[in-house]
Design an enzyme around this catalytic site. Structure first.
Site, mmCIF file in Angstrom:
data_model
loop_
_atom_site.group_PDB
_atom_site.id
_atom_site.type_symbol
_atom_site.label_atom_id
_atom_site.label_comp_id
_atom_site.label_asym_id
_atom_site.label_seq_id
_atom_site.Cartn_x
_atom_site.Cartn_y
_atom_site.Cartn_z
ATOM 1 N N ASP A 122 11.956 -11.581 5.986
ATOM 2 C CA ASP A 122 11.606 -10.166 6.112
ATOM 3 C C ASP A 122 10.265 -9.929 5.431
ATOM 4 O O ASP A 122 10.087 -10.286 4.263
ATOM 5 C CB ASP A 122 12.696 -9.312 5.447
ATOM 6 N N HIS A 129 4.672 2.362 4.215
ATOM 7 C CA HIS A 129 5.987 2.154 3.590
ATOM 8 C C HIS A 129 5.841 1.613 2.172
ATOM 9 O O HIS A 129 6.464 2.121 1.235
ATOM 10 C CB HIS A 129 6.830 1.194 4.436
ATOM 11 N N ARG A 138 7.392 3.193 -8.750
ATOM 12 C CA ARG A 138 6.470 2.629 -9.730
ATOM 13 C C ARG A 138 5.456 3.695 -10.121
ATOM 14 O O ARG A 138 5.833 4.708 -10.686
ATOM 15 C CB ARG A 138 5.852 1.341 -9.173
ATOM 16 N N ASP A 229 17.153 -3.206 9.337
ATOM 17 C CA ASP A 229 17.376 -3.930 8.079
ATOM 18 C C ASP A 229 18.185 -3.035 7.133
ATOM 19 O O ASP A 229 17.642 -2.414 6.222
ATOM 20 C CB ASP A 229 16.009 -4.284 7.481
ATOM 21 N N TYR A 240 17.501 -6.345 -8.137
ATOM 22 C CA TYR A 240 16.354 -7.011 -7.511
ATOM 23 C C TYR A 240 15.320 -7.605 -8.465
ATOM 24 O O TYR A 240 14.439 -8.349 -8.010
ATOM 25 C CB TYR A 240 15.692 -6.085 -6.480
ATOM 26 N N THR A 345 9.857 -2.310 6.981
ATOM 27 C CA THR A 345 9.983 -0.932 7.466
ATOM 28 C C THR A 345 8.657 -0.435 8.022
ATOM 29 O O THR A 345 7.616 -0.584 7.382
ATOM 30 C CB THR A 345 10.415 -0.022 6.308
#
Lengths: 411, 411
Positions: A122, A129, A138, A229, A240, A345
């Site tokens: 991916d 995006h 962030r 996705d 993550y 995306t």
């Protein structure tokens, strides 16, 4: 461009015009999964055409439950099959006319995964995006990380849980860290989201240790599908760091069942965005490598009409497929026929073109009103998410059909 | 434990005792790849034993080039085959004695990948390794990220580039950001490193949407191999935010060719480390789920003797395999026979037990002296990296052989 017409009745605005001829794997109640090509509301059953000698392909490859071996024959063969099929479906004196049994109504068929996917990658190649996500999570002033404009960021995804349109998904459970808590909890995800993506399927393998250049890349790309996705944002957020998304993604990825050959998309090539700063030489490319493909996402609550929540376009991609493949293999990584690579995306500049609920509802702060009076910040149980895509120009339409999946409650 | 003895001459300290009987895929100059079991310095050719009716397995499954279909028969069948083989190799009146042609010298055979790997997952389950990396690259006072003690962090790796012992690897090229520079450069990696890991192979599939509990997990684990998770530290460092390692890993992962069945490791079970804070209920487990497996890594410079640079042990793992598999599937992710899951770098507390050059030479600050007078901070061209592992107790030894690969210069 010249337009052909078929002797088959093709509804106006059908995605499956004679200029398209996408490949898929279908079955009927009393027949096994095998290769077919979509035309209008029908499927051409390919194996009998090979047995008649009309297609110059070993018929046994077309009776398999995946297209991998057919695709492995290479573009010289698959493109010849494509040209032959266009003739068989347009010639007034086509021998196929005498064999209506080789045309199956799509309404009578079940579609399956078109390929066995070896590895799935991916990417994260839409600058809009990546910027939106960076702003939310962030630093709004430095939304893009330092590497983003220098390389197409990507990661390995889970191949086993790629499923075709029509298969329901189960809301995943997992660990999440509630806001303000100091211990994680185990629960059903409260933030199931779609990601509007497109995927491409590898049509030619390279040996381990050898790279594929941007110039060579299209020879390795068989065709494209729509790709949802699925993402569980709360699971992903907690898990993550530092090694990337894992269980927040691996519960399911849904694809449209028809692989549109890259050749069918040729008339819809467009220039990509200017890349600043200039990319390293191995990522430079020539010609038009983006495609003008209109995309939309709709949500259909249980027993309600569907409602479009996003309209985007594949041409917004900052990094194109030839750059993605060149980067993926620059270290000598081998790709194999059937491997799938998704775009990331696909969001546009406009908020009506954002490709995920995370962005559309801006992390829950801007709920989307539905026609039934309810609102959405993520996807509810029994919602069906539908993605569609097509390219159109000068009266020619080439489309992907749809990828449609309902979210069931957690077990 | 009771010790069996074989009528075959097995060298003292052989990894491949009659208590082991690991499965692999081998070929000889004039025969195709097929299933075998290692015993001492020989390989038992399995298909003829099935054709004789000694093994109750369809012989055609043993003539395939991967073990996937054999493993798919399930532990009831594969464990019966294991018991039958132990009898055939130990009974004084074994009918196998009359067929020396079914025993092939390992020296005459080439070993292949034992399974077709559908998906490959890499965990990060050694607390000493994660702490070392955190100290070097993040915050020495808070080396572990907040999620680390709550879940076995993992990510998807590249399945296509998993290769067997004996296959050389090519030094990867890619993008790196030189220290102090403001633009990345394209070059051959200057920081190629090994990671000492062990991998396990899935022996039973679960349907998408259903989880596997820690209690059930061992029924889904067929066996284990040694795993060298090759890493290009400079490529990885630049690319890995925010979605994890990609090209810094995908150029190659090397495995030992013999899959040691989990049952052969049963005598070597040990308790795992205490997990603090307590894990969520779905990650709790009963019994001894770690294994005392001694591991070592040696570097052999070109035309020199090899030199051991690390001695570690699989029992140091903070998260065990049943926890890894329960976590991997808690969201409903499906696993398939042949899938591979690796432990992450296995480091101990002692610096002689660190599982990567990154840690051994502490990011380049402590070069390792080699016997030929040279030093190493990472792996040089033409270095061969060799990993070995075995368990031993009460006179019984069960080992993995080795995974050995030379690094060739970049193309």
């Amino acid at each position: 461009m010249s337009t052909l017409s078929s002797w088959i009745n093709i509804p106006e605005n059908s995605d499956f015009s004679i200029h398209n001829l996408p490949y898929g794997i279908f079955s009927t109640t009393d027949t096994a999964p095998r290769a077919g090509v979509a035309i209008g509301e029908h499927i051409v059953d390919l194996a009998p055409l090979a047995e008649k000698g009309w297609l110059k392909v070993d018929a046994s490859l077309l009776r398999q439950a995946t297209l991998n071996d057919f695709i492995s024959l290479g573009k010289a063969v698959t493109n010849e099959a494509r040209t032959t099929l266009q003739k068989l479906l347009s010639d007034g004196d086509s021998p196929l006319k005498a064999h209506p049994e080789y045309l199956i109504a799509q309404a009578d068929a079940t579609m399956h995964l078109p390929v066995a996917v070896g590895d799935y990658t991916d990417f994260y190649s839409s600058i809009e995006h990546a910027t939106n996500v960076g702003k939310m999570f962030r630093d709004p002033a430095n939304a893009l990380l330092p590497n983003w404009r220098h390389l197409p960021v990507g990661y390995h995804g889970r191949a086993s849980s790629i499923i075709p349109s029509g298969v329901d998904i189960v809301r995943p459970k997992g660990q999440v860290m509630p806001k303000g808590a100091d211990q994680p909890v185990y629960k059903a995800s409260g933030r199931v989201d779609f990601e509007l993506e497109m995927g491409f399927i590898i049509g030619k393998s390279n040996p381990l240790g050898q790279s594929i250049s941007t110039q060579e890349a299209e020879d390795y790309i068989f065709g494209m599908v729509l790709f949802n996705d699925w993402s569980a944002r709360d699971i992903q957020k907690w898990e993550y760091v530092p090694l990337g998304p894992f269980l927040g993604k691996s519960f399911a990825s849904s694809i449209s069942p028809w692989i549109v050959p890259l050749e069918a998309l040729d008339p819809f090539r467009v220039k990509g965005p200017k890349q600043e700063p200039a990319v390293l030489p191995y990522l430079t490319y020539e010609g038009e490598r983006n495609y003008n493909i209109q995309l939309e996402v709709a949500i259909q609550p249980k027993d309600q009409e569907e409602q479009v929540v996003s309209r985007s376009n594949f041409q917004y991609m900052y990094w194109n497929m030839t750059q993605q493949l060149a980067h993926h293999t620059v270290n000598g990584c081998n790709v194999r026929v059937g491997d799938m690579m998704a775009s990331g995306t696909i969001s546009g500049k406009d908020e009506n073109s954002y490709g995920s609920m995370l962005e559309i509802a801006w992390a829950g702060s801007k709920p989307v009103s539905m026609n039934d009076g309810s609102t959405r910040v993520f996807i509810n149980d029994y919602d069906t998410v539908i993605m569609r895509g097509h390219a159109a120009k000068d009266g020619v339409r080439v489309g992907f059909g749809e990828v449609r999946s309902m979210v069931l409650p957690a077990n």
